[in-house]
Design an enzyme around this catalytic site. Structure first.
Site, PDB file in Angstrom:
ATOM      1  N   ALA A 114       0.846  -1.206   0.000  1.00 50.29           N
ATOM      2  CA  ALA A 114       0.000   0.000   0.000  1.00 50.29           C
ATOM      3  C   ALA A 114       0.873   1.245   0.000  1.00 50.29           C
ATOM      4  CB  ALA A 114      -0.922  -0.019   1.212  1.00 50.29           C
ATOM      5  N   GLY A 115       1.898   1.251  -0.845  1.00 48.92           N
ATOM      6  CA  GLY A 115       2.842   2.363  -0.860  1.00 48.92           C
ATOM      7  C   GLY A 115       2.502   3.399  -1.917  1.00 48.92           C
ATOM      8  N   VAL A 171       5.070  -4.333  -4.010  1.00 48.71           N
ATOM      9  CA  VAL A 171       5.946  -4.129  -2.853  1.00 48.71           C
ATOM     10  C   VAL A 171       7.257  -3.472  -3.292  1.00 48.71           C
ATOM     11  CG1 VAL A 171       4.944  -6.082  -1.613  1.00 48.71           C
ATOM     12  CG2 VAL A 171       6.999  -6.429  -3.000  1.00 48.71           C
ATOM     13  N   LEU A 213       3.850   6.042 -13.367  1.00 47.40           N
ATOM     14  CA  LEU A 213       3.458   7.310 -12.728  1.00 47.40           C
ATOM     15  C   LEU A 213       4.669   7.985 -12.108  1.00 47.40           C
ATOM     16  CD1 LEU A 213       3.448   7.219  -9.358  1.00 47.40           C
ATOM     17  CD2 LEU A 213       1.493   5.772  -9.746  1.00 47.40           C
ATOM     18  N   LYS A 219      15.438  19.892 -17.371  1.00 45.70           N
ATOM     19  CA  LYS A 219      15.575  20.966 -16.389  1.00 45.70           C
ATOM     20  C   LYS A 219      16.765  20.638 -15.499  1.00 45.70           C
ATOM     21  CE  LYS A 219      13.325  24.323 -13.935  1.00 45.70           C
ATOM     22  NZ  LYS A 219      13.984  25.539 -14.161  1.00 45.70           N
ATOM     23  N   CYS A 271      13.514   5.638  -7.326  1.00 50.48           N
ATOM     24  CA  CYS A 271      13.645   4.679  -8.427  1.00 50.48           C
ATOM     25  C   CYS A 271      14.784   4.888  -9.419  1.00 50.48           C
ATOM     26  CB  CYS A 271      12.335   4.597  -9.177  1.00 50.48           C
ATOM     27  SG  CYS A 271      11.062   3.867  -8.126  1.00 50.48           S
ATOM     28  N   PHE A 272      15.060   6.125  -9.819  1.00 50.31           N
ATOM     29  CA  PHE A 272      16.039   6.300 -10.907  1.00 50.31           C
ATOM     30  C   PHE A 272      17.357   5.595 -10.586  1.00 50.31           C
ATOM     31  CE2 PHE A 272      14.388  10.414 -13.135  1.00 50.31           C
ATOM     32  CZ  PHE A 272      13.354   9.676 -13.669  1.00 50.31           C
ATOM     33  N   LYS A 307      18.093   3.400  -8.190  1.00 47.07           N
ATOM     34  CA  LYS A 307      17.915   1.961  -7.951  1.00 47.07           C
ATOM     35  C   LYS A 307      17.757   1.193  -9.263  1.00 47.07           C
ATOM     36  CE  LYS A 307      13.409   0.836  -6.832  1.00 47.07           C
ATOM     37  NZ  LYS A 307      12.845  -0.006  -7.881  1.00 47.07           N
ATOM     38  N   ARG A 353      17.535  24.790  -8.205  1.00 47.76           N
ATOM     39  CA  ARG A 353      16.413  24.338  -9.037  1.00 47.76           C
ATOM     40  C   ARG A 353      16.059  25.302 -10.153  1.00 47.76           C
ATOM     41  NH1 ARG A 353      14.575  19.048  -8.620  1.00 47.76           N
ATOM     42  NH2 ARG A 353      14.989  18.337  -6.522  1.00 47.76           N
TER      43      ARG A 353
END
Ligand code: NAD
Ligand code: UGA
EC number: 1.1.1.22
Length: 464
Positions: A11-12, A91, A164, A269, A278-279, A281, A444
């Site tokens: 449920a992440g 998960v 997403l 950017k 994620c990137f 990993k 940024r």
């Protein structure tokens, strides 16, 4: 085959929003999201829908509509598996921190535990969907466990990676560029399973955006997409350093380059470095897989994306030290933003963590303000690095509730997350609160240089 009951394990950040949208769009399907983390499930069930554990624009409304109608959150994993025709595995698949492949390979222990639990509990045929990002050919291992430890029921394994992005999750789920479904499309049973999942998405996604492939292409496409996206950020960040040396401006370069329709304007950017769970990993995983096939040139090529990103974070922090007359010892530095990007409370691998750690090593005193990240999370992120004791982190880092508070008596401010509210701050007021010269570092490219310099700031922006 019509799906009536879906179970999602995990449920992440992916499981929660993805299933909320499926439930909202498919009112006739019962969707149960399960997790072993009781606190997380409790938060998903919180009476006040604003207290759900994940902050995503628009998510609370979706949950409000579907929860307790056909969307349920529970810790009873066995019951949800038993009832389901389709089980999503959502998960976490973090980088391994031990043993073979340490620091590179994806740790699949949570995936394997799920497979063993599904095999133990299932008494009817199931479609098992890989939603987590997995190394290519993981479906083979899943199938092996399910077939060899199960109760003789039939399993179809599908790969349905999620694309997403955090901060825009609801919109990405409602209007995806494509939905990728990999399955055993050469067999009748495999095709049926793929069609069943296609039918779920077809409730709201146009058919032409539902892409079906074999399982291995689907698994590898997800790693490829993340690698390509991260590579663009590292490419423009590499250029940002060259811009600073040559008088070019990275925003102008990025615009000029992005107007070439073959290149495109998105994901160019320049920043203090990409973060997120994620990137890094997924690229490390890609590097590991390539190495394990003996493809060393391929591995080195992708590894450079990570090396460049590490360099960018270090370079930004070093620039602060250098600009503040080569020492930040005992100096108060305010960090605006801790999340890895705006509109999320997620801090995993956020550049802010590494910039703060660097400055703490230089004996700076850090003050942090982030509109959505909780104080405990900031300390947990620093403690996780193990650079110094938890007590020292608490003593040297202060978390405050407003940007104005962070500026009081600060030698410098660094913008590390592109939260919109930072653009509209009363920068004159902030300037007055600070020690002089007042240094402002924009990691940024969020702020306008001319107005800040007019106020009196010594202004540095990445890539100009
Ligand atoms: P997360 O850590 O937010 O959530 C994973 C959840 O799974 C946790 O709540 C954990 O308690 C639960 N869990 C672990 N083992 C379990 C078990 N055996 N039984 C029940 N629950 C269990 O992770 P996330 O960000 O949602 O990512 C999940 C996967 O999706 C990863 O593979 C990630 O690469 C991928 N992904 C993430 C994103 C993103 O934006 N975060 C986007 C696309 C894909
Ligand atoms: C990314 C991908 O965009 C999603 O498609 C993917 O599903 C997801 O990873 C995943 O697999 O987890 P996410 O990490 O949530 O999504 O957010 P991004 O918008 O991709 O931003 C990642 C990082 O790159 C952020 O730190 C962001 O600030 C940085 N970034 C992004 C830049 O520095 N410059 C850019 O031009 C774009």
């Amino acid at each position: 085959m019509k799906i009536k009951n879906i179970c999602c394990i995990g449920a992440g950040y992916v499981g929660g929003p993805t299933m909320a949208v499926i439930a909202q769009k498919c009112p006739e399907i019962n969707v149960t999201v399960v997790d072993i983390n009781e606190e997380r499930i409790k938060a998903w069930n919180d009476e006040d829908v604003e207290n759900i554990p994940i902050y995503e624009p628009g998510l609370s409304n979706v949950v409000k509509e579907a929860r307790d109608r056909n969307l349920f959150f529970s810790t009873d994993v066995d019951a949800a598996i038993d009832k389901a025709d389709m089980i999503f595995i959502s998960v976490n698949t973090p980088t391994k921190t031990y043993g073979i492949g340490k620091g590179m390979a994806a740790d699949l222990k949570y995936i394997e535990l799920c497979a063993r639990q599904i095999a133990r509990v299932s008494k009817t045929d199931k479609i098992v969907v890989e939603k987590s990002t997995l190394p290519v050919r993981t479906a083979e291992a899943l199938k092996n466990i399910l077939d060899n430890t199960g109760n003789g029921v039939n399993y179809q394994i599908l790969s349905n990676p999620e694309f997403l992005a955090e901060g825009t999750a609801v919109d990405d789920l409602m209007n995806p560029d494509r939905v990728l479904i990999g399955g055993d499309i050469d067999t009748t049973e495999g095709k049926k399973a793929v069609d069943a999942l296609v039918d779920v998405y077809a409730h709201w996604v146009p058919r032409e955006k539902l892409l079906t492939t074999n399982v291995w292409s689907s698994e590898l496409s997800k790693l490829t997409a993340n690698a390509f996206l991260a590579q663009r950020v590292s490419s423009i960040n590499a250029m940002s350093e060259l811009c600073e040396k040559t008088g070019a401006d990275v925003n102008e370069v990025s615009k000029a380059v992005g107007m070439d329709s073959r290149i495109g304007s998105k994901f160019l950017k320049s920043s203090v470095g990409f973060g997120g769970s994620c990137f890094q990993k997924d690229i490390l995983n890609l590097v590991y897989i390539s190495k394990s096939f003996g493809l060393h040139e391929v591995a080195d090529y992708w590894e450079q994306v990570i090396l460049m990103n590490d360099h960018q974070k270090r370079r930004f922090a070093a620039k602060i030290v250098q600009t503040l007359f080569n020492t930040v010892s005992g100096k108060k530095i305010a960090l605006l933003g801790w999340a890895f990007k705006k509109d999320t409370n997620d801090t995993r691998e956020s550049a802010a963590i590494y910039v703060a750690d660097y400055l703490l090593n230089e004996q700076a005193e850090i003050v942090v303000y982030d509109p959505k990240v909780k104080t405990e999370q900031i300390y947990a992120d620093l403690d996780y690095l193990n650079t110094r004791s938890s007590e020292e982190n608490k003593a040297k880092v202060k978390v405050v509730n407003t940007a104005y508070e962070s500026a009081k008596g600060a030698h410098a401010i660094a913008v590390l997350t592109e939260w919109d509210e930072f653009k509209d701050l009363d920068w004159e007021k902030i300037y007055k609160e600070m020690l002089k010269p007042a240094f402002l570092f924009d990691g940024r490219r969020l702020l306008e240089r001319s107005t800040k310099e007019k106020i009196g700031f010594e202004f540095y922006a990445i890539g100009s």
